[in-house]
Motif scaffolding. Sequence first.
Motif, PDB file in Angstrom:
ATOM      1  N   GLY A 211       0.825  -1.250   0.010  1.00  0.00           N
ATOM      2  CA  GLY A 211       0.096   0.063  -0.069  1.00  0.00           C
ATOM      3  C   GLY A 211       0.875   1.226   0.045  1.00  0.00           C
ATOM      4  O   GLY A 211       0.576   2.069  -0.852  1.00  0.00           O
ATOM      5  N   PRO A 212       1.608   1.306   0.830  1.00  0.00           N
ATOM      6  CA  PRO A 212       2.688   2.535   0.751  1.00  0.00           C
ATOM      7  C   PRO A 212       3.309   2.780  -0.330  1.00  0.00           C
ATOM      8  O   PRO A 212       3.461   3.946  -0.990  1.00  0.00           O
ATOM      9  CB  PRO A 212       3.501   2.413   2.085  1.00  0.00           C
ATOM     10  CG  PRO A 212       2.910   1.319   3.073  1.00  0.00           C
ATOM     11  CD  PRO A 212       1.915   0.484   1.959  1.00  0.00           C
ATOM     12  N   GLU A 213       3.946   1.626  -0.869  1.00  0.00           N
ATOM     13  CA  GLU A 213       4.613   1.934  -2.080  1.00  0.00           C
ATOM     14  C   GLU A 213       3.657   2.474  -3.463  1.00  0.00           C
ATOM     15  O   GLU A 213       3.985   3.096  -4.128  1.00  0.00           O
ATOM     16  CB  GLU A 213       5.229   0.651  -2.518  1.00  0.00           C
ATOM     17  CG  GLU A 213       5.928   0.513  -4.072  1.00  0.00           C
ATOM     18  CD  GLU A 213       6.383  -0.871  -4.424  1.00  0.00           C
ATOM     19  OE1 GLU A 213       6.775  -1.047  -5.357  1.00  0.00           O
ATOM     20  OE2 GLU A 213       6.553  -1.805  -3.509  1.00  0.00           O
ATOM     21  N   MET A 214       2.274   1.722  -3.395  1.00  0.00           N
ATOM     22  CA  MET A 214       1.319   2.364  -4.392  1.00  0.00           C
ATOM     23  C   MET A 214       1.142   3.827  -4.134  1.00  0.00           C
ATOM     24  O   MET A 214       1.040   4.507  -5.036  1.00  0.00           O
ATOM     25  CB  MET A 214       0.279   1.422  -4.336  1.00  0.00           C
ATOM     26  CG  MET A 214      -0.826   1.574  -5.440  1.00  0.00           C
ATOM     27  SD  MET A 214      -2.159   0.561  -5.745  1.00  0.00           S
ATOM     28  CE  MET A 214      -3.270   1.286  -4.589  1.00  0.00           C
ATOM     29  N   MET A 215       1.067   4.291  -2.937  1.00  0.00           N
ATOM     30  CA  MET A 215       0.662   5.666  -2.748  1.00  0.00           C
ATOM     31  C   MET A 215       1.876   6.632  -3.337  1.00  0.00           C
ATOM     32  O   MET A 215       1.643   7.637  -3.568  1.00  0.00           O
ATOM     33  CB  MET A 215       0.229   6.003  -1.529  1.00  0.00           C
ATOM     34  CG  MET A 215      -1.203   5.118  -1.230  1.00  0.00           C
ATOM     35  SD  MET A 215      -2.289   5.242  -2.648  1.00  0.00           S
ATOM     36  CE  MET A 215      -2.632   7.210  -2.862  1.00  0.00           C
ATOM     37  N   GLU A 216       3.026   5.991  -3.026  1.00  0.00           N
ATOM     38  CA  GLU A 216       4.434   6.571  -3.296  1.00  0.00           C
ATOM     39  C   GLU A 216       4.406   6.945  -5.147  1.00  0.00           C
ATOM     40  O   GLU A 216       4.553   7.895  -5.344  1.00  0.00           O
ATOM     41  CB  GLU A 216       5.487   6.123  -2.974  1.00  0.00           C
ATOM     42  CG  GLU A 216       6.800   6.623  -3.186  1.00  0.00           C
ATOM     43  CD  GLU A 216       7.220   8.016  -2.492  1.00  0.00           C
ATOM     44  OE1 GLU A 216       7.872   8.905  -2.844  1.00  0.00           O
ATOM     45  OE2 GLU A 216       6.147   8.437  -1.649  1.00  0.00           O
ATOM     46  N   ASP A 217       3.945   5.789  -5.879  1.00  0.00           N
ATOM     47  CA  ASP A 217       3.637   5.809  -7.219  1.00  0.00           C
ATOM     48  C   ASP A 217       2.820   7.017  -7.639  1.00  0.00           C
ATOM     49  O   ASP A 217       2.974   7.812  -8.631  1.00  0.00           O
ATOM     50  CB  ASP A 217       3.417   4.385  -7.722  1.00  0.00           C
ATOM     51  CG  ASP A 217       4.572   3.674  -7.525  1.00  0.00           C
ATOM     52  OD1 ASP A 217       5.642   3.901  -7.363  1.00  0.00           O
ATOM     53  OD2 ASP A 217       4.004   2.411  -7.798  1.00  0.00           O
ATOM     54  N   PHE A 218       1.447   7.039  -6.841  1.00  0.00           N
ATOM     55  CA  PHE A 218       0.726   7.962  -7.043  1.00  0.00           C
ATOM     56  C   PHE A 218       1.196   9.195  -7.025  1.00  0.00           C
ATOM     57  O   PHE A 218       1.326  10.308  -7.854  1.00  0.00           O
ATOM     58  CB  PHE A 218      -0.528   7.927  -6.207  1.00  0.00           C
ATOM     59  CG  PHE A 218      -1.697   6.964  -6.683  1.00  0.00           C
ATOM     60  CD1 PHE A 218      -1.265   5.619  -7.121  1.00  0.00           C
ATOM     61  CD2 PHE A 218      -3.101   7.229  -6.587  1.00  0.00           C
ATOM     62  CE1 PHE A 218      -2.400   4.594  -7.392  1.00  0.00           C
ATOM     63  CE2 PHE A 218      -3.975   6.211  -7.126  1.00  0.00           C
ATOM     64  CZ  PHE A 218      -3.480   4.940  -7.507  1.00  0.00           C
TER      65      PHE A 218
END
Length: 326
Positions: A63-70
């Motif tokens: 989850g944190p990695e995906m939001m960093e991509d966003f």
Amino acid sequence: MSEETEHVSCLIIGSGPAGYTAAIYAARADLKPVLYTGIVPGGQLTQTTDVENFPGYPEGVMGPEMMEDFRKQAERFGTDIRFGYVTSVDFSSLPHKVVIDEHKTVTADTVIIATGASAKWLGLESEQKYNGFGVSACAVCDGFFFKGQDVAIVGAGDTAAEEATYLAKLCNKVHMLVRRDEFRASKAMQNRVLHTPNIEIHYNTETREIVGDGQNVTGVKVANNQTQAETVIPVTGFFVAIGHKPNTDIFKGWLDMDETGYLITKPDSTQTNIEGVFACGDAQDKLWRQAITAAGTGCMAALEAERYLAAKEDVLAESRIVEVNK
């Protein structure tokens, strides 16, 4: 009292999938959006481990990695992302006024609200200790990880009943913990639970503690409300389904909302009752509450803001002149 003032064309409040998606679209439309992250940059997904149901991540993603991509994608197109918390708003006239951290006023021609919602928790220390390691507040998000296993879910409303039946399709057994001697769910949802053979309902049951081995959940300690007798139910997953609270308190008195606080938008739109103020994501969605649906409404909000700005260009320019001359 505000010490600083700044004007922006498009202000985005919140930084989950809805806020960042709105930022991507607004930035690509050259609206030069300014986004304030809120207290938890990235929103609820930063407290989630594996995300396997978001398109574009075939192997899943943290989850944190995906939001960093966003975040990176929003920044790539020119979004001005700032850490800050909105403490008050004034939507009485154009441009809209938003106060950040109690000292800075931002005036905005359009405001996109993406403040999300927060899951209600039982308040147990062990619940937070194992959050993401067997404890979850979203069966649809995390049920897959407990395929063929025994799990427990606490709650008695429609959401709990719906999530229990969802888990029953994946899990070996679902223990449903109900504090009272009856459901709060609708008759239709009750019947669905009662006719699902691998759901065991525990009435008059209070959750005392989540039991684990230090790394993952191994059981849940419960007590009978009437006899106070305690027992430990062996489970590997514990789901909390006692509701969500939208993060919308600062908009009370300005925006239409339901009794829980979810913002009410016009049909087939993200437009609120205030001109130029749009709402997206879990702040206005009490039904689906998924990252992908939040992102979809974030897109909608940005497109609507763009169209609004194009249609109201002359009016908004005049309102800014009036504001400057005050």
